[in-house]
Write an enzyme that holds these catalytic residues in place. Sequence first.
Site, PDB file in Angstrom:
ATOM      1  N   ASP A  30      85.241  67.819  27.873  1.00 18.21           N
ATOM      2  CA  ASP A  30      83.731  67.953  27.835  1.00 18.21           C
ATOM      3  C   ASP A  30      83.363  69.188  26.966  1.00 18.21           C
ATOM      4  O   ASP A  30      82.369  69.277  26.348  1.00 18.21           O
ATOM      5  CB  ASP A  30      83.056  67.952  29.311  1.00 18.21           C
ATOM      6  N   TYR A  41      76.306  62.212  32.842  1.00 16.60           N
ATOM      7  CA  TYR A  41      76.546  63.215  33.919  1.00 16.60           C
ATOM      8  C   TYR A  41      75.601  64.127  33.354  1.00 16.60           C
ATOM      9  O   TYR A  41      75.240  64.448  32.391  1.00 16.60           O
ATOM     10  CB  TYR A  41      78.135  63.506  33.795  1.00 16.60           C
TER      11      TYR A  41
END
EC number: 1.4.3.-
Length: 438
Positions: free
Chosen positions: A115, A196
Amino acid sequence: MRVNSNTRARTRAAVGLTVAALAAGATAGAGPATAQPKAAPAAAADCNAAYRIEQKLSTGTTWRMCWRYDGKAGLVLENISYQPKGEPKQIKVLNSARLGQIHVPYDDGKVEYDDLTGFDFAQGLMNLAPGECPGGTIRTVKVPDSWNEDPNVKGLCTTTRSRGHAYRMQGDTANKVFQTEGKDLLVYTVNQVGWYEYMTEWRFQDDGTITMNVGATGSLSWDDYDAGDGRGWPIGKGASAKATSHSHNAFWRLDFALDGSTKNKVEQYDSTVTAPTRGQRAPTTKTTRTKVTKELAGDSKAYRWWRMVSATGKNKDGHARSYEIVPGPTTRYPGRSYTKHDLYVTQYNKCELFASNNPGNCGAGAGKSVDKWVNGQALTHPVVWMNIGFHHIARDEDQQPMPVHWQGFSIAPRDVTAMNPLTPAELGWQNGHWRPRS
């Protein structure tokens, strides 16, 4: 969770335009936050006021640090020190502290993400509503190479928080109870990655403990309700929608500088418990110390712990100052070489910045992940990498929105001060071999 590969690009573009915040009341406390909208240039090591965090907690401890925002790592805290009451000056703990990666592999083997370096974590910094930073200050962050027309995001909260009892002790009689409520400095940001929203939280306690957490919240991805391989968990009515299970392997990178020196020493402690022998009433426990002089790939186990020891500083009792590493609950992911260990200690290298998919050119054969950097170098400037894993098997309660699931660890002072820094003055004489007062 993410969207699937067909819609990922649209999601990334949406992240750059998003200004929504998490629901107000995500943090506890009372009182409004005060926004400070002015953005400033990147901070120097001796940061100016715009990039300085300084907080004296009501129990007497003062924390000081600088902050900056990195284009991949997000929030970076630097020059972290604290001054407990009774200490004549600040005690430096860390040169820098930040996330080192969030690695997210999916159980079906179709995708995995880095990420921070592969999915634009830093670009997803979210604006925070005043109610999300109760009693504190929301600072404006200038996001490097921002996708937005305005790169300035009101995205850094600094506030204080009560954590409950710091201690409680009843004296020799019932006439006196010593107790106090502990106070923390809380520093946090929220970054959106796909569906998210990651809450990156740093807690600086009045007793010198630092706790770092990542909390994942936001939404489950409806595009992932397709786990037809039998690995997913049914979400909603019946079993037609199944959410794909996955792991979050969060890494932190800590560059220690106890008492201002990077020449810290690493020690590992292991204890063995032996069954009672004849004449003994209970098992015996023996603890041994191993000095870690070369780079280490370490695994947590029962009765094992590590500490970083100051090369220059001692407390008032003449004991070397140190910080103990306290791992949190973890599910170690065995699928990649760099996630197979809980802790790495590497020799400092300015290009070794991310635990996986490291973008820097660290030289021929250096590798792109932290496990490749553990190659036998002597530790003269040790850097700690902590890996805390979480296997997310979704549940009905994860919608909608998804409750925060936390993962993290702490570093705790060991002999930094001669006594508990919150010791009341009335008990200050009880250092060492306690005896009744005459």
